[in-house]
Design a protein around this motif. Structure first.
Motif, PDB file in Angstrom:
ATOM      1  N   ARG A  27       0.888  -1.375  -0.001  1.00 47.63           N
ATOM      2  CA  ARG A  27       0.146  -0.135   0.427  1.00 47.63           C
ATOM      3  C   ARG A  27       0.559   1.698   0.048  1.00 47.63           C
ATOM      4  N   VAL A  28       0.494   2.439  -0.689  1.00 45.35           N
ATOM      5  CA  VAL A  28       1.343   3.433  -0.824  1.00 45.35           C
ATOM      6  C   VAL A  28       0.505   4.345   0.297  1.00 45.35           C
ATOM      7  N   ARG A  29       1.278   4.209   1.262  1.00 46.15           N
ATOM      8  CA  ARG A  29       1.354   5.361   2.681  1.00 46.15           C
ATOM      9  C   ARG A  29       2.428   6.046   2.399  1.00 46.15           C
ATOM     10  N   GLY A  30       2.125   7.033   4.086  1.00 48.12           N
ATOM     11  CA  GLY A  30       3.311   8.064   4.542  1.00 48.12           C
ATOM     12  C   GLY A  30       3.968   9.442   3.733  1.00 48.12           C
ATOM     13  N   ILE A  31       4.761   8.960   3.028  1.00 47.73           N
ATOM     14  CA  ILE A  31       4.968  10.267   1.891  1.00 47.73           C
ATOM     15  C   ILE A  31       3.760   9.791   0.472  1.00 47.73           C
ATOM     16  N   GLU A  32       3.373  11.204   0.196  1.00 50.01           N
ATOM     17  CA  GLU A  32       2.038  11.294  -0.539  1.00 50.01           C
ATOM     18  C   GLU A  32       2.872  10.847  -2.314  1.00 50.01           C
ATOM     19  N   PRO A  33       3.247  10.364  -2.977  1.00 48.64           N
ATOM     20  CA  PRO A  33       3.428  10.076  -4.310  1.00 48.64           C
ATOM     21  C   PRO A  33       2.997  11.145  -5.476  1.00 48.64           C
ATOM     22  N   LEU A  34       4.380  12.009  -6.402  1.00 46.59           N
ATOM     23  CA  LEU A  34       3.964  12.329  -6.996  1.00 46.59           C
ATOM     24  C   LEU A  34       2.644  12.981  -7.177  1.00 46.59           C
ATOM     25  N   PRO A  35       1.652  13.840  -8.157  1.00 44.75           N
ATOM     26  CA  PRO A  35       0.730  13.166  -8.756  1.00 44.75           C
ATOM     27  C   PRO A  35       0.701  12.616 -10.084  1.00 44.75           C
ATOM     28  N   GLY A  36       1.702  12.265 -10.992  1.00 46.68           N
ATOM     29  CA  GLY A  36       2.165  11.968 -11.730  1.00 46.68           C
ATOM     30  C   GLY A  36       2.990  10.342 -11.100  1.00 46.68           C
ATOM     31  N   GLU A  37       3.064  10.018 -10.105  1.00 46.23           N
ATOM     32  CA  GLU A  37       3.455   9.144 -10.962  1.00 46.23           C
ATOM     33  C   GLU A  37       2.820   8.075 -10.507  1.00 46.23           C
ATOM     34  N   PRO A  38       2.963   7.054 -11.469  1.00 47.37           N
ATOM     35  CA  PRO A  38       2.358   5.974 -11.760  1.00 47.37           C
ATOM     36  C   PRO A  38       2.190   5.475 -10.695  1.00 47.37           C
ATOM     37  N   VAL A  39       0.969   4.406 -10.162  1.00 44.88           N
ATOM     38  CA  VAL A  39       0.094   3.683  -8.512  1.00 44.88           C
ATOM     39  C   VAL A  39      -0.413   2.410  -9.501  1.00 44.88           C
ATOM     40  N   VAL A  40      -0.793   1.224  -9.442  1.00 40.18           N
ATOM     41  CA  VAL A  40      -1.536   0.476  -9.622  1.00 40.18           C
ATOM     42  C   VAL A  40      -3.087   0.184  -8.255  1.00 40.18           C
ATOM     43  N   PRO A  41      -3.854   0.861  -8.790  1.00 45.43           N
ATOM     44  CA  PRO A  41      -5.398   0.886  -8.365  1.00 45.43           C
ATOM     45  C   PRO A  41      -5.715   0.172  -8.087  1.00 45.43           C
ATOM     46  N   ALA A  42      -6.264  -0.669  -6.603  1.00 45.57           N
ATOM     47  CA  ALA A  42      -7.133  -1.680  -6.029  1.00 45.57           C
ATOM     48  C   ALA A  42      -8.070  -1.859  -7.601  1.00 45.57           C
ATOM     49  N   HIS A  43      -8.434  -3.003  -7.484  1.00 47.06           N
ATOM     50  CA  HIS A  43      -9.748  -3.558  -8.420  1.00 47.06           C
ATOM     51  C   HIS A  43     -11.219  -2.672  -7.889  1.00 47.06           C
ATOM     52  N   SER A  44     -10.995  -3.065  -6.581  1.00 46.25           N
ATOM     53  CA  SER A  44     -12.519  -2.256  -5.765  1.00 46.25           C
ATOM     54  C   SER A  44     -12.840  -0.765  -6.350  1.00 46.25           C
ATOM     55  N   MET A  45     -12.108  -0.390  -6.517  1.00 44.25           N
ATOM     56  CA  MET A  45     -11.814   0.962  -7.390  1.00 44.25           C
ATOM     57  C   MET A  45     -12.787   1.575  -8.569  1.00 44.25           C
ATOM     58  N   THR A  46     -12.114  -0.032  -9.416  1.00 43.03           N
ATOM     59  CA  THR A  46     -12.838  -0.159 -11.274  1.00 43.03           C
ATOM     60  C   THR A  46     -13.877  -0.732 -11.002  1.00 43.03           C
ATOM     61  N   CYS A  47     -14.369  -1.927 -10.074  1.00 42.55           N
ATOM     62  CA  CYS A  47     -15.021  -2.605 -10.396  1.00 42.55           C
ATOM     63  C   CYS A  47     -16.917  -1.781  -9.509  1.00 42.55           C
ATOM     64  N   VAL A  48     -17.438  -2.665 -11.216  1.00 44.64           N
ATOM     65  CA  VAL A  48     -18.961  -2.584 -11.419  1.00 44.64           C
ATOM     66  C   VAL A  48     -19.559  -3.635 -11.723  1.00 44.64           C
ATOM     67  N   PRO A  49     -20.572  -3.976 -10.190  1.00 44.41           N
ATOM     68  CA  PRO A  49     -20.761  -5.471 -10.835  1.00 44.41           C
ATOM     69  C   PRO A  49     -21.711  -5.786 -11.574  1.00 44.41           C
ATOM     70  N   GLU A  50     -21.295  -6.341 -12.007  1.00 42.30           N
ATOM     71  CA  GLU A  50     -22.887  -6.869 -13.444  1.00 42.30           C
ATOM     72  C   GLU A  50     -24.187  -7.198 -12.832  1.00 42.30           C
ATOM     73  N   TRP A  51     -25.069  -6.207 -13.354  1.00 40.53           N
ATOM     74  CA  TRP A  51     -26.705  -6.024 -13.442  1.00 40.53           C
ATOM     75  C   TRP A  51     -27.168  -8.091 -13.780  1.00 40.53           C
ATOM     76  N   GLY A  52     -27.927  -8.820 -13.218  1.00 40.91           N
ATOM     77  CA  GLY A  52     -29.090  -9.401 -14.320  1.00 40.91           C
ATOM     78  C   GLY A  52     -29.429  -9.414 -14.939  1.00 40.91           C
ATOM     79  N   GLU A  53     -30.323  -9.976 -15.387  1.00 49.87           N
ATOM     80  CA  GLU A  53     -31.573  -9.953 -16.097  1.00 49.87           C
ATOM     81  C   GLU A  53     -32.419  -8.745 -16.076  1.00 49.87           C
ATOM     82  N   PRO A  54     -33.885  -7.872 -16.769  1.00 48.06           N
ATOM     83  CA  PRO A  54     -34.409  -7.073 -16.158  1.00 48.06           C
ATOM     84  C   PRO A  54     -35.211  -7.615 -15.934  1.00 48.06           C
TER      85      PRO A  54
END
Length: 110
Positions: free
Chosen positions: A83-110
């Motif tokens: 985990r990136v903690r303590g010292i904040e990374p520079l704005p352009g520094e690459p980090v790997v986001p947790a999948h939970s940030m981008t996870c959008v659950p699939e919706w079932g059939e209506p």
């Protein structure tokens, strides 16, 4: 600590050395997207997104880095998620986001 960090993924299954079948990449059970599963330094596993993003685009709670372990490490994996903690990374520094940030659950059939 692991739950607060989102490190609740199941470990990767150990492949059988005699099995020659294709190993599929892990997928998220909620949205079906491919994920990268890595061990953490505190013996848990975390699902990460497939791409790195600039730190300015990822909220602080979801920022991870992949670190190579020294050759004498006791873990069989060569890379762990930290985990990136303590010292904040520079704005352009690459980090790997947790999948939970981008996870959008699939919706079932209506």
């Amino acid at each position: 600590m692991a739950e607060a960090d989102g490190a609740t993924a199941a470990p990767r299954p150990e492949p059988d050395p005699d099995d020659v079948a294709w190993v599929e990449p892990p997928v998220c059970a909620e949205c079906g997207d491919s994920v990268r599963v890595y061990p953490t330094v505190y013996d848990r596993w975390v699902s990460l997104a497939l791409v790195e993003l600039p730190a300015k685009d990822v909220p602080a709670a979801f920022r991870w880095r992949l670190m190579r372990l020294p050759t004498r490490a006791h873990l069989p994996a060569g890379i762990v998620a930290v985990r990136v903690r303590g010292i904040e990374p520079l704005p352009g520094e690459p980090v790997v986001p947790a999948h939970s940030m981008t996870c959008v659950p699939e919706w079932g059939e209506p």
